[in-house]
Design a protein around this motif. Structure first.
Motif, PDB file in Angstrom:
ATOM      1  N   UNK A   1       0.857  -1.340   0.043  1.00 33.26           N
ATOM      2  CA  UNK A   1       0.017   0.067   0.071  1.00 33.26           C
ATOM      3  C   UNK A   1       0.780   1.304   0.125  1.00 33.26           C
ATOM      4  N   UNK A   2       1.849   1.498   0.793  1.00 36.51           N
ATOM      5  CA  UNK A   2       2.683   2.751   0.766  1.00 36.51           C
ATOM      6  C   UNK A   2       3.247   3.093  -0.394  1.00 36.51           C
ATOM      7  N   UNK A   3       3.590   1.826  -1.238  1.00 35.69           N
ATOM      8  CA  UNK A   3       3.961   2.299  -2.679  1.00 35.69           C
ATOM      9  C   UNK A   3       3.326   3.139  -3.550  1.00 35.69           C
ATOM     10  N   UNK A   4       1.948   3.037  -3.171  1.00 35.69           N
ATOM     11  CA  UNK A   4       0.983   3.613  -4.040  1.00 35.69           C
ATOM     12  C   UNK A   4       0.371   5.050  -3.656  1.00 35.69           C
ATOM     13  N   UNK A   5       1.001   5.473  -2.348  1.00 39.03           N
ATOM     14  CA  UNK A   5       0.520   6.820  -1.866  1.00 39.03           C
ATOM     15  C   UNK A   5       1.182   7.933  -2.912  1.00 39.03           C
ATOM     16  N   UNK A   6       0.648   9.135  -2.946  1.00 42.01           N
ATOM     17  CA  UNK A   6       1.170   9.995  -3.538  1.00 42.01           C
ATOM     18  C   UNK A   6       1.690  10.906  -2.792  1.00 42.01           C
ATOM     19  N   UNK A   7       1.186  11.166  -1.391  1.00 41.64           N
ATOM     20  CA  UNK A   7       1.762  12.100  -0.668  1.00 41.64           C
ATOM     21  C   UNK A   7       2.540  11.601   0.736  1.00 41.64           C
ATOM     22  N   UNK A   8       3.187  10.394   0.573  1.00 43.93           N
ATOM     23  CA  UNK A   8       4.160   9.878   1.464  1.00 43.93           C
ATOM     24  C   UNK A   8       3.284   9.083   2.569  1.00 43.93           C
ATOM     25  N   UNK A   9       4.187   8.274   3.214  1.00 46.04           N
ATOM     26  CA  UNK A   9       3.561   7.665   4.185  1.00 46.04           C
ATOM     27  C   UNK A   9       2.706   7.938   5.428  1.00 46.04           C
ATOM     28  N   UNK A  10       2.970   9.004   5.754  1.00 44.14           N
ATOM     29  CA  UNK A  10       2.111   9.767   6.704  1.00 44.14           C
ATOM     30  C   UNK A  10       1.537  11.068   6.237  1.00 44.14           C
ATOM     31  N   UNK A  11       1.311  10.985   4.778  1.00 40.54           N
ATOM     32  CA  UNK A  11       0.896  12.427   4.408  1.00 40.54           C
ATOM     33  C   UNK A  11       1.985  13.642   4.396  1.00 40.54           C
ATOM     34  N   UNK A  12       2.974  13.278   4.593  1.00 37.28           N
ATOM     35  CA  UNK A  12       3.948  14.781   4.750  1.00 37.28           C
ATOM     36  C   UNK A  12       4.135  15.360   3.581  1.00 37.28           C
ATOM     37  N   UNK A  13       3.685  15.018   2.341  1.00 43.62           N
ATOM     38  CA  UNK A  13       3.908  15.788   1.167  1.00 43.62           C
ATOM     39  C   UNK A  13       2.486  16.277   0.591  1.00 43.62           C
ATOM     40  N   UNK A  14       1.384  16.122   1.589  1.00 40.57           N
ATOM     41  CA  UNK A  14       0.257  16.770   1.338  1.00 40.57           C
ATOM     42  C   UNK A  14       0.334  18.240   1.162  1.00 40.57           C
ATOM     43  N   UNK A  15       0.061  18.996  -0.184  1.00 38.87           N
ATOM     44  CA  UNK A  15       0.329  20.235  -0.387  1.00 38.87           C
ATOM     45  C   UNK A  15      -0.344  21.289   0.848  1.00 38.87           C
ATOM     46  N   UNK A  16       0.254  22.245   1.047  1.00 43.39           N
ATOM     47  CA  UNK A  16       0.140  23.336   1.848  1.00 43.39           C
ATOM     48  C   UNK A  16      -1.376  23.799   1.948  1.00 43.39           C
ATOM     49  N   UNK A  17      -2.023  23.923   0.608  1.00 37.79           N
ATOM     50  CA  UNK A  17      -3.140  24.459   0.665  1.00 37.79           C
ATOM     51  C   UNK A  17      -4.339  23.342   0.631  1.00 37.79           C
ATOM     52  N   UNK A  18      -3.957  22.161   1.076  1.00 38.42           N
ATOM     53  CA  UNK A  18      -4.965  21.164   1.132  1.00 38.42           C
ATOM     54  C   UNK A  18      -6.105  21.397   2.032  1.00 38.42           C
ATOM     55  N   UNK A  19      -7.566  21.116   1.584  1.00 40.30           N
ATOM     56  CA  UNK A  19      -8.572  21.284   2.400  1.00 40.30           C
ATOM     57  C   UNK A  19      -8.510  20.397   3.546  1.00 40.30           C
ATOM     58  N   UNK A  20      -8.680  20.657   4.746  1.00 40.87           N
ATOM     59  CA  UNK A  20      -8.925  19.840   5.735  1.00 40.87           C
ATOM     60  C   UNK A  20     -10.343  19.687   6.456  1.00 40.87           C
ATOM     61  N   UNK A  21     -11.161  18.687   6.103  1.00 36.75           N
ATOM     62  CA  UNK A  21     -12.549  18.618   6.751  1.00 36.75           C
ATOM     63  C   UNK A  21     -13.454  19.059   5.853  1.00 36.75           C
ATOM     64  N   UNK A  22     -14.662  18.354   6.245  1.00 37.82           N
ATOM     65  CA  UNK A  22     -15.904  18.724   5.187  1.00 37.82           C
ATOM     66  C   UNK A  22     -16.435  19.943   5.168  1.00 37.82           C
ATOM     67  N   UNK A  23     -16.537  20.655   6.562  1.00 40.92           N
ATOM     68  CA  UNK A  23     -16.955  22.177   6.320  1.00 40.92           C
ATOM     69  C   UNK A  23     -16.222  22.874   5.618  1.00 40.92           C
TER      70      UNK A  23
END
Length: 467
Positions: A433-455
């Motif tokens: 599974x981790x080999x198929x992640x875009x943003x790293x094993x713990x999401x460390x490469x998630x872009x800074x502008x990423x939405x966080x949460x449904x609201x």
């Protein structure tokens, strides 16, 4: 006579209880607790009704005993319908209490709906008029009319991984400001000229797109000479870096998934190696519902393969399939009519005997054949029915997909078959599974502008569609 005696006896017992009598008659509603009514049904009809205490707690039935009918199923329907509940028959004498399922009809009801829809058109011209009513409504029902502006950001791609006969790179596409749809892009190792592409939306199975059957399917398509892109459902898989799992069961999930599919189409068609005349889509279960919907909405899709999903009596049990009022378009429609909107383009419906697709050969395929006949293209719609199989995307389903793609997209079947002519999936790598992640094993490469949460998503979506 026996039933009448039981009825009178039950009434006398209630009369002898001042509290019950007051509850029952003070407002002339003959009101009883649901649990009491279910016990009487069990006693009277000699059946067992399964339920948990939470289902019956604080629920009451008005005019309770007046709702009883000579048969148990008529009685259950009469008692439970006002409470938005139902009882499914599991076997002779055993029923299970469930909340009302708007998305699940009886097989006969689905057939009657198709019969009704058939009266609305008699030829290609009247059918095209019907399509012209449904298609724009599908966009409007999902709040995608007009479409939100497309972010200018380029897709995020991980380095290619070299496999036997194909490559894999993970991809994230920004579909709204800060909202990413994630997937894996499989390509033939050696591409010559323009090649087909097959979108592979995920279904509601464990391990999401990381499942072995999903990886195998996409790898085989790539080894045969086409690109394949698998991608997550909303709030599913890697999307859980941005949302909670329960957000997947919100109505807006359907709009987001549709938007994601359209943006993926935009991307793959921007690639110089993509053949725009050979763009397909195939998903199973919830991914099959997405397959049907996207093929109905977007003419750029030239071939569709819904797997263990299509049925006139099932509208999609998840809000990501039916949470937006797409099925209320043009006076009411269903998934089989939506699938017919793909005509005359090639379509393969894969069904099985152990879920809601069991009735496809008898009821739904004839309807599709009728619509395809308006274009003199009956042979373009096919059904592979597996009566002894269940709800999965197993080897038999994959073989049907491979055959159909080879036939219509002219893929190289010899590249994936052994000396006996059987499909050989052993050369497909099953990655962890981790080999198929875009943003790293713990999401460390998630872009800074990423939405966080449904609201936050709701605010971004509302702003995007109001511009």
């Amino acid at each position: 006579m026996k039933h009448l005696t039981l009825f009178l006896l039950f009434g006398v017992l209630l009369f002898l209880s001042p509290v019950s009598a007051q509850m029952q008659n003070s407002d002339s509603l003959y009101r009883l607790p649901l649990k009491t009514v279910l016990a009487e049904i069990e006693s009277r009809f000699k059946v067992k009704i399964k339920y948990n205490d939470n289902q019956v707690a604080d629920r009451w039935v008005n005019y309770a005993l007046w709702r009883f009918r000579p048969g148990v199923e008529e009685t259950l329907a009469s008692v439970l319908a006002p409470l938005d509940m139902k009882a499914n028959r599991e076997k002779e004498g055993l029923y299970k209490l469930k909340e009302y399922e708007y998305y699940r009809w009886q097989v006969q009801e689905g057939q009657e709906m198709l019969n009704y829809l058939s009266t609305l058109y008699q030829d290609k011209s009247s059918w095209e008029q019907r399509k012209a009513l449904i298609r724009p409504c599908l966009y409007a029902a999902q709040q995608l009319s007009p479409m939100p502006a497309k972010p200018v950001a380029k897709p995020i791609l991980t380095p290619k991984r070299m496999m036997e006969g194909y490559t894999v790179e993970n991809i994230a596409i920004e579909i709204l400001p800060g909202l990413y749809v994630n997937g894996s892009l499989y390509k033939p190792l050696h591409m010559r000229g323009k090649v087909p592409v097959v979108l592979s939306p995920d279904g509601h199975w464990g391990q999401q797109r990381y499942r072995a059957d999903c990886q195998i399917r996409c790898a085989m398509i790539a080894r045969m000479g086409a690109m394949a892109i698998s991608y997550d459902l909303f709030a599913w898989g890697e999307s859980l870096l941005q949302f909670k799992a329960e957000d997947h069961r919100r109505s807006l999930a359907q709009s987001i998934q549709t938007l994601g599919g359209i943006r993926i189409l935009d991307y793959v068609l921007s690639l110089r190696e993509t053949d725009p005349d050979r763009v397909g889509i195939s998903g199973g279960s919830g991914g099959g519902s997405h397959t049907v919907l996207l093929a109905a909405m977007d003419d750029r899709i030239k071939l569709s393969i819904p797997v263990v999903s299509l049925s006139s009596s099932f509208y999609g049990g998840c809000p990501c399939e039916s949470g937006m009022p797409i099925h209320l378009c043009a006076g009411s429609t269903n998934n089989v009519e939506l699938a017919a909107m793909a005509a005359p383009k090639p379509q393969l419906v894969v069904s099985d005997g152990k879920d809601w697709t069991a009735s496809v050969p008898d009821h739904d395929l004839p309807f599709l054949k009728k619509i395809y006949a308006y274009y003199a293209a009956q042979s373009q719609v096919q059904n592979v029915h597996l009566p002894e199989e269940g709800h999965d995307f197993g080897p038999s389903k994959r073989r049907a997909l491979y055959d159909f793609l080879i036939e219509h997209f002219k893929l190289n079947g010899k590249a994936v078959k052994d000396n006996q002519g059987n499909y050989d999936e052993s050369k497909c790598s099953i990655e962890k599974e981790p080999a198929m992640y875009v943003f790293g094993d713990k999401g460390e490469r998630l872009p800074a502008n990423a939405i966080k949460g449904f609201e936050q998503l709701e605010k971004v979506f509302k702003a995007s569609i109001s511009k």
